[in-house]
Scaffold this motif. Structure first.
Motif, PDB file in Angstrom:
ATOM      1  N   ALA A  85      13.981  22.545 -69.660  1.00 11.76           N
ATOM      2  CA  ALA A  85      12.946  23.515 -70.015  1.00 11.76           C
ATOM      3  C   ALA A  85      13.508  24.923 -70.127  1.00 11.76           C
ATOM      4  O   ALA A  85      13.059  25.721 -70.959  1.00 11.76           O
ATOM      5  CB  ALA A  85      11.825  23.480 -68.967  1.00 11.76           C
ATOM      6  N   ALA A  86      14.494  25.242 -69.307  1.00 13.04           N
ATOM      7  CA  ALA A  86      15.084  26.579 -69.338  1.00 13.04           C
ATOM      8  C   ALA A  86      15.790  26.841 -70.656  1.00 13.04           C
ATOM      9  O   ALA A  86      15.823  27.975 -71.144  1.00 13.04           O
ATOM     10  CB  ALA A  86      16.062  26.750 -68.182  1.00 13.04           C
ATOM     11  N   PHE A  87      16.352  25.803 -71.248  1.00 10.09           N
ATOM     12  CA  PHE A  87      17.072  25.984 -72.491  1.00 10.09           C
ATOM     13  C   PHE A  87      16.130  26.228 -73.660  1.00 10.09           C
ATOM     14  O   PHE A  87      16.488  26.883 -74.634  1.00 10.09           O
ATOM     15  CB  PHE A  87      17.974  24.784 -72.752  1.00 10.09           C
ATOM     16  CG  PHE A  87      19.055  24.634 -71.717  1.00 10.09           C
ATOM     17  CD1 PHE A  87      20.197  25.415 -71.789  1.00 10.09           C
ATOM     18  CD2 PHE A  87      18.920  23.753 -70.670  1.00 10.09           C
ATOM     19  CE1 PHE A  87      21.184  25.310 -70.826  1.00 10.09           C
ATOM     20  CE2 PHE A  87      19.909  23.635 -69.710  1.00 10.09           C
ATOM     21  CZ  PHE A  87      21.040  24.423 -69.787  1.00 10.09           C
ATOM     22  N   VAL A  88      14.920  25.689 -73.561  1.00  8.33           N
ATOM     23  CA  VAL A  88      13.900  26.000 -74.565  1.00  8.33           C
ATOM     24  C   VAL A  88      13.499  27.469 -74.452  1.00  8.33           C
ATOM     25  O   VAL A  88      13.234  28.143 -75.445  1.00  8.33           O
ATOM     26  CB  VAL A  88      12.674  25.081 -74.388  1.00  8.33           C
ATOM     27  CG1 VAL A  88      11.572  25.446 -75.375  1.00  8.33           C
ATOM     28  CG2 VAL A  88      13.079  23.621 -74.561  1.00  8.33           C
ATOM     29  N   PHE A 144       8.754  27.895 -63.402  1.00  9.94           N
ATOM     30  CA  PHE A 144       9.781  28.785 -62.853  1.00  9.94           C
ATOM     31  C   PHE A 144      11.136  28.523 -63.509  1.00  9.94           C
ATOM     32  O   PHE A 144      11.932  29.447 -63.697  1.00  9.94           O
ATOM     33  CB  PHE A 144       9.875  28.628 -61.336  1.00  9.94           C
ATOM     34  CG  PHE A 144       8.662  29.115 -60.597  1.00  9.94           C
ATOM     35  CD1 PHE A 144       7.956  30.217 -61.055  1.00  9.94           C
ATOM     36  CD2 PHE A 144       8.210  28.485 -59.447  1.00  9.94           C
ATOM     37  CE1 PHE A 144       6.833  30.681 -60.385  1.00  9.94           C
ATOM     38  CE2 PHE A 144       7.098  28.933 -58.769  1.00  9.94           C
ATOM     39  CZ  PHE A 144       6.397  30.038 -59.242  1.00  9.94           C
ATOM     40  N   ARG A 145      11.393  27.259 -63.839  1.00 11.07           N
ATOM     41  CA  ARG A 145      12.626  26.949 -64.565  1.00 11.07           C
ATOM     42  C   ARG A 145      12.602  27.604 -65.938  1.00 11.07           C
ATOM     43  O   ARG A 145      13.618  28.100 -66.420  1.00 11.07           O
ATOM     44  CB  ARG A 145      12.766  25.430 -64.693  1.00 11.07           C
ATOM     45  CG  ARG A 145      13.990  24.969 -65.482  1.00 11.07           C
ATOM     46  CD  ARG A 145      15.273  25.419 -64.828  1.00 11.07           C
ATOM     47  NE  ARG A 145      16.451  24.880 -65.495  1.00 11.07           N
ATOM     48  CZ  ARG A 145      17.688  25.251 -65.252  1.00 11.07           C
ATOM     49  NH1 ARG A 145      17.936  26.176 -64.339  1.00 11.07           N
ATOM     50  NH2 ARG A 145      18.707  24.711 -65.890  1.00 11.07           N
ATOM     51  N   PHE A 146      11.437  27.616 -66.566  1.00 15.41           N
ATOM     52  CA  PHE A 146      11.266  28.290 -67.849  1.00 15.41           C
ATOM     53  C   PHE A 146      11.582  29.782 -67.714  1.00 15.41           C
ATOM     54  O   PHE A 146      12.256  30.370 -68.569  1.00 15.41           O
ATOM     55  CB  PHE A 146       9.839  28.083 -68.352  1.00 15.41           C
ATOM     56  CG  PHE A 146       9.584  28.570 -69.748  1.00 15.41           C
ATOM     57  CD1 PHE A 146       9.828  27.741 -70.836  1.00 15.41           C
ATOM     58  CD2 PHE A 146       9.088  29.841 -69.976  1.00 15.41           C
ATOM     59  CE1 PHE A 146       9.588  28.173 -72.130  1.00 15.41           C
ATOM     60  CE2 PHE A 146       8.843  30.294 -71.262  1.00 15.41           C
ATOM     61  CZ  PHE A 146       9.099  29.459 -72.353  1.00 15.41           C
ATOM     62  N   CYS A 147      11.103  30.397 -66.639  1.00 14.90           N
ATOM     63  CA  CYS A 147      11.366  31.820 -66.404  1.00 14.90           C
ATOM     64  C   CYS A 147      12.852  32.075 -66.153  1.00 14.90           C
ATOM     65  O   CYS A 147      13.384  33.129 -66.548  1.00 14.90           O
ATOM     66  CB  CYS A 147      10.535  32.323 -65.221  1.00 14.90           C
ATOM     67  SG  CYS A 147       8.762  32.380 -65.549  1.00 14.90           S
ATOM     68  N   GLN A 148      13.529  31.132 -65.479  1.00 10.98           N
ATOM     69  CA  GLN A 148      14.977  31.250 -65.331  1.00 10.98           C
ATOM     70  C   GLN A 148      15.645  31.324 -66.701  1.00 10.98           C
ATOM     71  O   GLN A 148      16.562  32.112 -66.926  1.00 10.98           O
ATOM     72  CB  GLN A 148      15.533  30.053 -64.558  1.00 10.98           C
ATOM     73  CG  GLN A 148      15.427  30.145 -63.059  1.00 10.98           C
ATOM     74  CD  GLN A 148      16.241  29.053 -62.382  1.00 10.98           C
ATOM     75  OE1 GLN A 148      16.242  27.904 -62.801  1.00 10.98           O
ATOM     76  NE2 GLN A 148      16.951  29.412 -61.327  1.00 10.98           N
TER      77      GLN A 148
END
Length: 490
Positions: A85-88, A144-148
């Motif tokens: 998700a963070a890479f998106v 939160f992973r998205f925010c990372q």
């Protein structure tokens, strides 16, 4: 505020001199270069530390605490999906922070990116598990992973520009390699801390997974699953405070300040860069592809493959001890750190494109050897694993990683003009993260489960082939003037 003294004495940025921009930076630099090095290095170290502690936990902890499935493989795939998700989010972060970096400046934007990443990481460490709040737990973990991802999407290009736009003439790649060292340093910090905690709590990942299948309540009572895994996430707030202190004491880069003085700032950098430099965005995206694929195979996927229990046909995993494998990874990552500065010097001496083409060829060959290195028949499994063979494999992969990653912080920014450089380099770098990093651990797990480990190596070779084509189509940029508001021909 202008950073120049006598405009007539400044080198002409539109001259044929490839070092004109570097001379502007060198003559007008107010911040000591040592402080710039520390600011670019410490920021990326913290950002990558935050990013990697999630990667390690996604393999060893999150499948138990945040995901429930009928088998360990499905839980691991679900955990890897949130990892992606963070890479998106990273391209979105590149657009958001790129807009700020190309309009208000590099310094302020870097502070914002660091805060975004740090706060998200701290909150992950405070999250309840799925057994406490149900499906809200994986949902919040994903957010939160998205925010990372947003934070790291804005961090890399800003740190690269901070270093490259203040470089000494003719040594741009060597200056720009400093933020690249944040990747191995952050990895060593993250895995080193996890290793210490796993040792302190006597945490055995395979044993806990087996216990969780039989008695989840007993598994959840393990001290490492209660508190130990949270400590690296919570400690990030201290590191962020140190990073902020350093970054608030630097000045804006002279090259960007000169562009502001000449009124070359654009109102909508993302629109400008996609209109004028769409080709460079595509090329930059695929230039980074093999680099991303290699790194996340050598870190996230190889960890999951090595500690997973072997299947009946020996293709599911190697069943090696989690803590012992972390030691091997920390040793191998040192080779990553060693070859980053080597790559910077080589890129300044022989050019970015030629140096990267040779390295990419090496990555493709390396990918074709995965079956030899990693099949259970050749390397063994469990206590019978050939540790030296695994260590050599990791060291070779990490050496190639240092060689391919080192020049990127010079090469990608050099593809773009000053007024859209933050946005352009960041978008290319982070679009590549979706193709080369977000998908790679997930695809690799599926390939091993469906075929065998040799298929993962062929996947890496395919990524390398796409990168090689992009390098062939790309210009050499080492002789370009960094100071320009217009697209330059190779």
């Amino acid at each position: 505020m202008s950073t120049t003294t006598d405009p007539a004495a400044q080198p002409d940025p539109n001259s044929a001199d490839p070092n004109a921009g570097d001379r502007i930076a060198d003559e007008n630099l107010k911040t000591p270069r040592r402080r710039i090095i520390v600011a670019s290095l410490i920021g990326t170290t913290i950002e990558f530390y935050d990013f990697y502690i999630y990667a390690t936990a996604a393999v060893s902890v999150f499948p138990i605490l945040f995901f429930t499935a009928e088998d360990d493989g499905a839980a691991l795939l679900a955990s890897m999906a949130t990892f992606g998700a963070a890479f998106v989010a990273r391209p979105l972060g590149a657009v958001l922070f790129g807009h700020l970096g190309d309009t208000i400046g590099r310094k302020a934007t870097l502070v914002g990116a660091l805060l975004t990443m740090g706060l998200a990481t701290f909150l992950i460490g405070a999250l309840p598990t799925i057994y406490q709040i149900g499906l809200w737990a994986p949902a919040m973990l994903t957010i939160f992973r998205f925010c990372q991802g947003l934070g790291l999407g804005g961090e890399w290009s800003g740190a690269a520009l901070l270093a490259s736009e203040t470089a000494k003439p003719g040594k741009r790649a060597q200056a720009a390699m400093w933020p690249q060292l944040g990747a191995p340093f952050g990895f060593i910090l993250a895995n080193g801390l996890f290793l210490i905690l796993a040792w302190f709590y006597s945490y055995d990942s395979n044993a806990i997974r087996a216990l969780a299948d039989e008695d989840i309540d007993a598994a959840l009572a393990d001290p490492f699953l209660v508190w130990g895994w949270r400590i690296p996430f919570l400690l990030s707030v201290v590191m962020v405070g140190i990073g902020l202190y350093v970054r608030l004491r630097i000045e804006e880069t002279p090259v960007f300040a000169k562009a502001l003085e000449n009124k070359e700032k654009t109102k909508v950098p993302v629109g400008e860069v996609f209109r004028k430099n769409w080709r460079e965005i595509i090329l930059g995206t695929f230039i980074m592809l093999a680099t991303y694929g290699l790194f996340y195979l050598m870190t996230t996927w190889i960890l999951s493959y090595s500690i997973a229990a072997p299947g009946e046909d020996g293709t599911q995993g190697l069943g090696y001890d989690y803590m012992d494998f972390l030691i091997l990874q920390v040793v191998a990552i040192v080779f990553f750190a060693i070859f980053v500065p080597v790559a910077g010097r080589l890129a300044d001496t022989f050019g970015r494109r030629r140096m990267l083409m040779v390295t990419t060829a090496g990555i493709m060959i390396f990918g074709c050897t995965f079956g030899f290195w990693l099949s259970a028949e050749n390397i063994g499994s469990g206590e019978d694993l050939n540790v030296w063979q695994m260590l050599i494999f990791l060291c070779v992969g990490m050496s190639l990683m240092g060689l391919t990653f080192g020049p990127m912080s010079a090469y990608l920014p050099e593809l773009f003009p000053t007024n859209t450089r933050y946005t352009g380099s960041g978008v290319a770098y982070n679009l590549s993260s979706i193709l080369g990093a977000a998908l790679t651990p997930f695809v690799a797990v599926w390939l091993v489960q469906t075929y065998a480990v040799w298929a993962v190596g062929l996947y890496l070779a395919l990524l390398g082939a796409l990168t090689m084509i992009s390098l062939i189509l790309s210009p050499e940029t080492s002789k370009r003037s960094l100071y320009t508001a217009e697209k330059q021909e190779g």
